[in-house]
Write a protein that holds these residues in place. Structure first.
Motif, mmCIF file in Angstrom:
data_model
loop_
_atom_site.group_PDB
_atom_site.id
_atom_site.type_symbol
_atom_site.label_atom_id
_atom_site.label_comp_id
_atom_site.label_asym_id
_atom_site.label_seq_id
_atom_site.Cartn_x
_atom_site.Cartn_y
_atom_site.Cartn_z
ATOM 1 N N ILE A 30 0.845 -1.198 0.000
ATOM 2 C CA ILE A 30 0.000 0.000 0.000
ATOM 3 C C ILE A 30 0.879 1.247 0.000
ATOM 4 C CG2 ILE A 30 -1.867 -1.155 1.238
ATOM 5 C CD1 ILE A 30 -0.915 0.560 3.716
ATOM 6 N N ASP A 31 0.257 2.384 -0.261
ATOM 7 C CA ASP A 31 0.921 3.684 -0.132
ATOM 8 C C ASP A 31 1.102 3.928 1.358
ATOM 9 O OD1 ASP A 31 1.714 6.325 -0.026
ATOM 10 O OD2 ASP A 31 0.030 7.087 -1.209
ATOM 11 N N PHE A 32 2.327 4.009 1.819
ATOM 12 C CA PHE A 32 2.578 4.062 3.246
ATOM 13 C C PHE A 32 2.345 5.432 3.873
ATOM 14 C CE2 PHE A 32 3.057 0.122 4.898
ATOM 15 C CZ PHE A 32 3.684 0.109 6.122
ATOM 16 N N ARG A 33 1.851 6.364 3.094
ATOM 17 C CA ARG A 33 1.435 7.642 3.675
ATOM 18 C C ARG A 33 0.054 7.520 4.305
ATOM 19 N NH1 ARG A 33 2.329 11.089 -1.668
ATOM 20 N NH2 ARG A 33 1.401 9.165 -2.434
ATOM 21 N N ALA A 34 -0.620 6.393 4.065
ATOM 22 C CA ALA A 34 -1.974 6.173 4.586
ATOM 23 C C ALA A 34 -1.968 6.129 6.109
ATOM 24 C CB ALA A 34 -2.543 4.866 4.030
ATOM 25 N N GLY A 35 -2.933 6.804 6.690
ATOM 26 C CA GLY A 35 -3.093 6.819 8.141
ATOM 27 C C GLY A 35 -4.268 5.948 8.564
ATOM 28 N N PHE A 90 -0.591 -4.452 6.921
ATOM 29 C CA PHE A 90 -0.233 -3.882 5.621
ATOM 30 C C PHE A 90 1.281 -3.742 5.539
ATOM 31 C CE2 PHE A 90 -4.199 -2.217 7.256
ATOM 32 C CZ PHE A 90 -5.086 -2.443 6.222
ATOM 33 N N CYS A 91 1.805 -3.710 4.310
ATOM 34 C CA CYS A 91 3.248 -3.492 4.140
ATOM 35 C C CYS A 91 3.482 -2.513 2.994
ATOM 36 C CB CYS A 91 3.973 -4.806 3.887
ATOM 37 S SG CYS A 91 3.633 -5.501 2.268
ATOM 38 N N ASN A 92 4.724 -2.016 2.930
ATOM 39 C CA ASN A 92 5.109 -1.125 1.841
ATOM 40 C C ASN A 92 5.698 -1.942 0.684
ATOM 41 O OD1 ASN A 92 7.539 -1.831 3.034
ATOM 42 N ND2 ASN A 92 8.400 0.223 2.946
ATOM 43 N N CYS A 93 6.071 -1.281 -0.403
ATOM 44 C CA CYS A 93 6.577 -1.972 -1.600
ATOM 45 C C CYS A 93 7.867 -2.739 -1.343
ATOM 46 C CB CYS A 93 6.820 -0.964 -2.722
ATOM 47 S SG CYS A 93 5.298 -0.275 -3.368
ATOM 48 N N ARG A 94 8.757 -2.178 -0.554
ATOM 49 C CA ARG A 94 10.046 -2.836 -0.289
ATOM 50 C C ARG A 94 9.959 -3.864 0.822
ATOM 51 N NH1 ARG A 94 14.176 1.517 0.934
ATOM 52 N NH2 ARG A 94 12.408 2.384 2.026
#
Length: 128
Positions: free
Chosen positions: A17-22, A46-50
């Motif tokens: 996911i887009d990790f700017r999400a709150g 949830f995780c980020n792309c890396r």
């Protein structure tokens, strides 16, 4: 303080996911993308792309709890399953947080027995 001992359900959003999400954005993602209630007795992961950051969201009594774990070296071993939502138990969540590859783990099958057997003869020799 939250505890993982109450055996809630654990749902992984498999895609990054887009990790700017709150909190609000993740709660909406749980409802719309995962098709689940963000107020359920469950952890949403949830995780980020890396795969170097993981977010956990859950609702506890009067509000949402938001947890972030960031790794500086190795990535998380994210499950490689086809389903868009992966269901885990809390033990598997702990393993995932510790960097264990869940897809490489193989458990013994669950067995159902009708009665207890006596030990075979070779067991008696080892117990001497």
């Amino acid at each position: 303080m939250f505890r993982l001992a109450d055996d809630p359900r654990v749902y992984l959003h498999r895609d990054p996911i887009d990790f700017r999400a709150g909190i609000s954005s993740l709660a909406i993602l749980v409802e719309q993308s995962m098709g689940l209630s963000p107020f359920a007795r469950a952890f949403f992961v949830f995780c980020n792309c890396r795969r170097t950051r993981m977010k956990l969201l859950f609702f506890e009594r009067s509000g949402f709890v938001f947890v972030l774990k960031a790794l500086s070296e190795d990535p998380f071993r994210w499950p490689r399953r086809e389903a868009p939502v992966v269901t885990l138990d809390t033990e598997q969540l702990r393993w995932l947080l510790d960097g264990i590859d869940l897809d490489a783990m193989v458990r013994h099958p669950v067995r159902q027995y009708e009665f207890a057997e006596a030990r075979p003869n070779w067991c008696r020799e080892w117990s001497k």
